[in-house]
Design a protein around this motif. Structure first.
Motif, PDB file in Angstrom:
ATOM      1  N   ALA B  99      43.802  36.614  72.656  1.00  0.00           N
ATOM      2  CA  ALA B  99      43.739  36.383  74.102  1.00  0.00           C
ATOM      3  C   ALA B  99      44.641  37.398  74.790  1.00  0.00           C
ATOM      4  O   ALA B  99      45.372  38.142  74.142  1.00  0.00           O
ATOM      5  CB  ALA B  99      44.206  34.977  74.454  1.00  0.00           C
ATOM      6  N   TYR B 100      44.541  37.427  76.125  1.00  0.00           N
ATOM      7  CA  TYR B 100      45.450  38.253  76.894  1.00  0.00           C
ATOM      8  C   TYR B 100      46.540  37.383  77.478  1.00  0.00           C
ATOM      9  O   TYR B 100      46.304  36.221  77.839  1.00  0.00           O
ATOM     10  CB  TYR B 100      44.733  38.878  78.093  1.00  0.00           C
ATOM     11  CG  TYR B 100      43.896  40.076  77.801  1.00  0.00           C
ATOM     12  CD1 TYR B 100      44.472  41.256  77.327  1.00  0.00           C
ATOM     13  CD2 TYR B 100      42.533  40.057  78.042  1.00  0.00           C
ATOM     14  CE1 TYR B 100      43.693  42.372  77.088  1.00  0.00           C
ATOM     15  CE2 TYR B 100      41.743  41.172  77.816  1.00  0.00           C
ATOM     16  CZ  TYR B 100      42.330  42.327  77.338  1.00  0.00           C
ATOM     17  OH  TYR B 100      41.568  43.421  77.111  1.00  0.00           O
ATOM     18  N   ARG B 236      42.359  36.954  86.387  1.00  0.00           N
ATOM     19  CA  ARG B 236      41.573  37.005  85.169  1.00  0.00           C
ATOM     20  C   ARG B 236      40.748  38.287  85.123  1.00  0.00           C
ATOM     21  O   ARG B 236      40.663  38.956  84.096  1.00  0.00           O
ATOM     22  CB  ARG B 236      40.665  35.773  85.109  1.00  0.00           C
ATOM     23  CG  ARG B 236      39.846  35.758  83.845  1.00  0.00           C
ATOM     24  CD  ARG B 236      39.139  34.454  83.632  1.00  0.00           C
ATOM     25  NE  ARG B 236      38.120  34.668  82.614  1.00  0.00           N
ATOM     26  CZ  ARG B 236      37.353  33.710  82.140  1.00  0.00           C
ATOM     27  NH1 ARG B 236      37.481  32.483  82.566  1.00  0.00           N
ATOM     28  NH2 ARG B 236      36.448  33.987  81.219  1.00  0.00           N
ATOM     29  N   LYS B 237      40.173  38.643  86.316  1.00  0.00           N
ATOM     30  CA  LYS B 237      39.299  39.800  86.369  1.00  0.00           C
ATOM     31  C   LYS B 237      40.066  41.100  86.103  1.00  0.00           C
ATOM     32  O   LYS B 237      39.661  41.914  85.285  1.00  0.00           O
ATOM     33  CB  LYS B 237      38.626  39.848  87.741  1.00  0.00           C
ATOM     34  CG  LYS B 237      37.514  40.865  87.841  1.00  0.00           C
ATOM     35  CD  LYS B 237      36.946  40.902  89.252  1.00  0.00           C
ATOM     36  CE  LYS B 237      36.351  42.256  89.534  1.00  0.00           C
ATOM     37  NZ  LYS B 237      37.352  43.306  89.687  1.00  0.00           N
ATOM     38  N   GLU B 240      41.163  41.362  82.492  1.00  0.00           N
ATOM     39  CA  GLU B 240      40.051  41.584  81.575  1.00  0.00           C
ATOM     40  C   GLU B 240      39.520  43.011  81.641  1.00  0.00           C
ATOM     41  O   GLU B 240      39.245  43.627  80.619  1.00  0.00           O
ATOM     42  CB  GLU B 240      38.908  40.615  81.900  1.00  0.00           C
ATOM     43  CG  GLU B 240      38.800  39.468  80.932  1.00  0.00           C
ATOM     44  CD  GLU B 240      37.680  38.535  81.332  1.00  0.00           C
ATOM     45  OE1 GLU B 240      36.524  38.968  81.294  1.00  0.00           O
ATOM     46  OE2 GLU B 240      37.970  37.386  81.701  1.00  0.00           O
ATOM     47  N   ASP B 241      39.365  43.536  82.888  1.00  0.00           N
ATOM     48  CA  ASP B 241      38.796  44.891  82.981  1.00  0.00           C
ATOM     49  C   ASP B 241      39.846  45.981  82.772  1.00  0.00           C
ATOM     50  O   ASP B 241      39.564  47.178  82.905  1.00  0.00           O
ATOM     51  CB  ASP B 241      38.029  45.083  84.307  1.00  0.00           C
ATOM     52  CG  ASP B 241      38.945  45.048  85.517  1.00  0.00           C
ATOM     53  OD1 ASP B 241      40.159  45.221  85.346  1.00  0.00           O
ATOM     54  OD2 ASP B 241      38.443  44.839  86.636  1.00  0.00           O
ATOM     55  N   ILE B 286      43.830  34.083  79.461  1.00  0.00           N
ATOM     56  CA  ILE B 286      42.706  34.962  79.744  1.00  0.00           C
ATOM     57  C   ILE B 286      42.052  35.396  78.440  1.00  0.00           C
ATOM     58  O   ILE B 286      42.708  35.967  77.568  1.00  0.00           O
ATOM     59  CB  ILE B 286      43.187  36.189  80.544  1.00  0.00           C
ATOM     60  CG1 ILE B 286      43.806  35.697  81.850  1.00  0.00           C
ATOM     61  CG2 ILE B 286      42.040  37.151  80.797  1.00  0.00           C
ATOM     62  CD1 ILE B 286      44.708  36.691  82.493  1.00  0.00           C
ATOM     63  N   PRO B 287      40.751  35.089  78.286  1.00  0.00           N
ATOM     64  CA  PRO B 287      40.091  35.454  77.036  1.00  0.00           C
ATOM     65  C   PRO B 287      39.828  36.958  76.945  1.00  0.00           C
ATOM     66  O   PRO B 287      39.761  37.648  77.959  1.00  0.00           O
ATOM     67  CB  PRO B 287      38.775  34.673  77.094  1.00  0.00           C
ATOM     68  CG  PRO B 287      38.521  34.473  78.540  1.00  0.00           C
ATOM     69  CD  PRO B 287      39.850  34.400  79.213  1.00  0.00           C
ATOM     70  N   LEU B 288      39.679  37.434  75.716  1.00  0.00           N
ATOM     71  CA  LEU B 288      39.299  38.831  75.497  1.00  0.00           C
ATOM     72  C   LEU B 288      37.811  38.961  75.807  1.00  0.00           C
ATOM     73  O   LEU B 288      37.091  37.966  75.859  1.00  0.00           O
ATOM     74  CB  LEU B 288      39.553  39.205  74.038  1.00  0.00           C
ATOM     75  CG  LEU B 288      40.956  39.006  73.481  1.00  0.00           C
ATOM     76  CD1 LEU B 288      40.971  39.373  72.003  1.00  0.00           C
ATOM     77  CD2 LEU B 288      41.956  39.848  74.236  1.00  0.00           C
ATOM     78  N   PRO B 289      37.312  40.177  76.016  1.00  0.00           N
ATOM     79  CA  PRO B 289      35.868  40.344  76.184  1.00  0.00           C
ATOM     80  C   PRO B 289      35.123  39.862  74.930  1.00  0.00           C
ATOM     81  O   PRO B 289      35.670  39.915  73.833  1.00  0.00           O
ATOM     82  CB  PRO B 289      35.692  41.854  76.364  1.00  0.00           C
ATOM     83  CG  PRO B 289      37.036  42.431  76.509  1.00  0.00           C
ATOM     84  CD  PRO B 289      38.054  41.423  76.125  1.00  0.00           C
ATOM     85  N   TYR B 293      35.979  39.683  70.593  1.00  0.00           N
ATOM     86  CA  TYR B 293      35.982  38.547  69.666  1.00  0.00           C
ATOM     87  C   TYR B 293      35.025  38.790  68.505  1.00  0.00           C
ATOM     88  O   TYR B 293      35.310  38.431  67.368  1.00  0.00           O
ATOM     89  CB  TYR B 293      35.601  37.260  70.402  1.00  0.00           C
ATOM     90  CG  TYR B 293      36.728  36.697  71.238  1.00  0.00           C
ATOM     91  CD1 TYR B 293      37.998  36.521  70.688  1.00  0.00           C
ATOM     92  CD2 TYR B 293      36.534  36.337  72.565  1.00  0.00           C
ATOM     93  CE1 TYR B 293      39.039  36.014  71.444  1.00  0.00           C
ATOM     94  CE2 TYR B 293      37.571  35.818  73.319  1.00  0.00           C
ATOM     95  CZ  TYR B 293      38.820  35.655  72.762  1.00  0.00           C
ATOM     96  OH  TYR B 293      39.840  35.151  73.501  1.00  0.00           O
ATOM     97  N   ARG B 318      43.293  49.629  75.498  1.00  0.00           N
ATOM     98  CA  ARG B 318      42.195  48.678  75.640  1.00  0.00           C
ATOM     99  C   ARG B 318      41.925  47.988  74.310  1.00  0.00           C
ATOM    100  O   ARG B 318      42.018  48.587  73.249  1.00  0.00           O
ATOM    101  CB  ARG B 318      40.941  49.390  76.134  1.00  0.00           C
ATOM    102  CG  ARG B 318      40.922  49.592  77.642  1.00  0.00           C
ATOM    103  CD  ARG B 318      39.796  50.517  78.032  1.00  0.00           C
ATOM    104  NE  ARG B 318      38.515  50.011  77.536  1.00  0.00           N
ATOM    105  CZ  ARG B 318      37.800  49.081  78.174  1.00  0.00           C
ATOM    106  NH1 ARG B 318      38.229  48.575  79.296  1.00  0.00           N
ATOM    107  NH2 ARG B 318      36.645  48.662  77.682  1.00  0.00           N
TER     108      ARG B 318
END
Lengths: 321, 329
Positions: B99-100, B236-237, B240-241, B286-289, B293, B318
């Protein structure tokens, strides 16, 4: 010159005693001082009690609405409203039982020996001094000692057994000291009467000293356990866990030999640790859970101390000599 | 007495815990592991058990490398020292990002003069040489008022401290010492929310739980060509990006290869990777992309051993690139 002046003053005082007015004034002032001290004493006492009450009321106001039957029967969870303290209070109970089994026999035996058998010499003095010192050692030190000795050397693991032994050692000085004090309250005439009838030393202890002092000893044991129940630092050091969603192995089973001590080896958590974990979470709802756990813990400690006072009261009334 | 000691001896000889997955490590990763452990035990009713400790990333690695635990929670990659300790005891492991986590720079909600801050300005505040010298807001940026600077930050045992200093000052654990430091992030939240001239840094989850009491500050960075980019607020956005940099970092679990031979650990590991994408947001991380996973699961199934890190965190990398990297050790 000066000396003679003092002498004449004293002589005058002796010759002319204080008048009634003087005596009244003097007495009034002394009564005033007496009254002032009692007020200061009362204020100090009130201050201490009010601080405790304020803390307790604050905790209870947040925590009590959260306490329900489910709070005691649920395991910890990531959902604050579903989380409970089942594994924590069972863990606390199991650790307390182990602590009592470790501390009571050793502590009472040591107390009896020191009071009844030990010769009053230098060596005994050293031991007594050490016991008093031991009572003042910070609890984390016991944790570090237990980590090295019980966990790594004896390989007991991070188990209920290790925790019980650690806390047992921690409260041992309290048990020894209260045992000695309880034994000391028994008049020597009782012992002499027993010896006079031909009883041996051990028979005297077994039939007279121990039964008569058991009230005081029990009080000491309960007070020491109520101290142990709130301990966190040594248990964190020996590796008490934060998340456990299962209970220790049941002590009784339906297969031979029916009694199992496997639970002594099981991992555990206790109420103060569960509370600490919830306090440090970001969500407000977990803080409420922590307050509820704190209230339960405080009420349990108060109850234990209450039982101790009751036992002391009962035994005092029964004893007549 | 003899009976009792015989009994105790018998008790000590009996076997240790069976079928239990032993997890320890970071308290930052703890809420995620708690969620996974809760669901895992529900799924395998009574068959497998999980215990989770919170000894911290450093304390956890010590136990992991002694072979006492099966899975290690880590809020930063394994350090060189820890890697060597594992090597000595022959513990090999699989490293999985899960996760982040982001660190958020926060100020008092009534603070009007600050909206964004550059990494250079943050460095000016927090580097060791600022100790005792940088004490007013206008010393950092002349546009800011002549007001005392009240600092709040993580204590030196925390993984957040290690990462923040690495990302901002450039060297892990290198920080000024004259600030209110606490391992308990709630203390920092309280501190910043009660002091108008305060600035501090806390983990994302603690900001999310207290958005009314705190104001997050956007982070201004430069791109590769040196062009100044607009300030980015943590969300979160943006995490994630990859635009919320350099204060976003991955969290990890390390699984011992030897422990993977045990069925309960194997089940736990695959359950973890199967459900992590849904469980991580449920505990406000915050989940990973999804692709990350997938790759991590592949690494687990093929038992890709070792770490891709050089014994320290890599700032601004990244996650997909990370997973593709060959293990360095």
């Amino acid at each position: 010159m000066e000396q003679s002046m003092v002498q004449t003053q004293t002589a005058r005082l002796l010759r002319e005693p204080m008048s009634d007015v003087d005596i009244a004034r003097n007495l009034k002032w002394r009564r005033m001082k007496n009254f002032m001290f009692s007020v200061v004493g009362l204020l100090t006492l009130l201050f201490a009690i009010c601080t405790l009450l304020a803390l307790f009321i604050d905790l209870a106001m947040t925590g009590v609405p959260r306490i329900s039957a489910e709070f005691f029967t649920n395991f910890p969870s990531r959902f604050p409203e579903k989380a409970g303290i089942l594994s924590a209070w069972v863990g606390s109970l199991a650790v307390m039982i182990t602590t009592a089994v470790v501390a009571i026999p050793i502590g009472v035996a040591a107390g009896i020996y020191l009071e009844e058998y030990a010769p009053k010499n230098f060596f005994t003095k050293i031991i007594e001094l050490n016991i008093i010192n031991l009572a003042g050692v910070p609890s984390i030190t016991f944790g570090l000692m237990a980590l090295g000795l019980f966990v790594y050397k004896f390989k007991f693991g991070q188990s209920i057994l290790t925790a019980g032994m650690t806390l047992g050692l921690l409260v041992l000085p309290i048990v020894i000291v209260t045992t000695r004090e309880a034994i000391r309250t028994i008049p020597n005439s009782i012992r002499e009467a027993s010896f006079g009838l031909g009883a041996s030393h051990w028979q005297t202890i077994q039939h007279h000293v121990l039964p008569y002092s058991s009230g005081g000893i029990l009080t000491g044991v309960i007070i020491s356990l109520s101290r142990a129940i709130g301990e966190t630092a040594p248990l964190i050091t020996i590796g008490a866990l934060t998340f456990i969603a299962f209970l220790p192995t049941a002590p009784v089973s339906d297969v031979f030999p029916y009694v199992s001590f496997q639970w002594l080896h099981d991992a555990f958590t206790v109420m103060p640790i569960q509370m600490f974990n919830w306090v440090s979470r970001p969500q407000q709802e977990f803080h409420v859970n922590a307050a509820a756990t704190g209230t339960v813990l405080l009420v349990m400690t108060l109850l234990m101390n209450g039982v101790a006072i009751y036992i002391r009261y009962r035994f005092r009334r029964r004893m007549k000599w | 007495m003899l009976k009792l000691s015989a009994l105790l001896l018998f008790v000590w000889m009996s076997p240790a815990l069976a079928q239990t997955v032993v997890v320890d490590g970071s308290s930052t990763v703890y809420p995620i592991t708690e969620a996974v452990a809760e669901e895992f035990q529900k799924e395998f009713k009574g068959k497998y058990k999980v215990t989770v400790g919170t000894k911290g990333t450093g304390g956890g690695f010590k136990r992991f490398c002694r072979g006492e635990t099966d899975v290690q929670n880590a809020s930063r990659p394994i350090l060189k020292l820890e890697f060597d300790a594992c090597k000595e005891t022959g513990i090999k492991f699989i490293e999985l990002p899960i996760a982040y986590d982001a660190t958020v720079v926060v100020v008092h909600p009534k603070n009007e003069w600050i909206k964004d801050i550059t990494v250079e300005e943050l460095k000016k505040i927090w580097e060791p040489s600022a100790q005792g010298k940088v004490t007013k807001w206008n010393q950092i940026n002349p546009k800011w008022p002549d007001q005392p600077l009240k600092l709040f930050g993580a204590g030196s045992d925390s993984g957040t401290f290690d990462y923040f200093t690495e990302a901002i000052v450039g060297k892990a654990k290198s920080s000024r010492g004259d600030y209110t430091a606490s391992e308990d992030d709630n203390t920092l939240v309280q501190g910043v929310s009660q002091e108008k001239n305060a600035i501090g840094y806390i983990p994302m989850a603690y900001y999310m739980g207290n958005t009314a009491k705190l104001k997050a500050v956007g982070i201004i960075t430069k791109d590769k060509k040196g062009k100044v980019l607009p300030g980015v607020l943590p969300s979160r956005k943006t995490v994630e990006d990859g635009s919320y940099q350099p204060l976003a970092r991955p969290l990890f679990i390390y699984i011992s290869q030897k422990a993977l031979n045990k069925p309960e650990v194997k089940e736990y590991a695959s359950f973890f990777m199967k459900n992590v994408a849904t469980l991580v947001p449920s505990v406000q991380y915050i989940p990973l992309p999804a692709s990350a996973y997938e790759m991590a699961t592949k690494n687990l199934n093929s038992a890709k051993l070792g770490t891709v890190f050089d014994g320290h965190s890599e700032v601004g990398l990244r996650i997909e690139d990370l997973l593709k990297k060959e293990a360095k050790h």
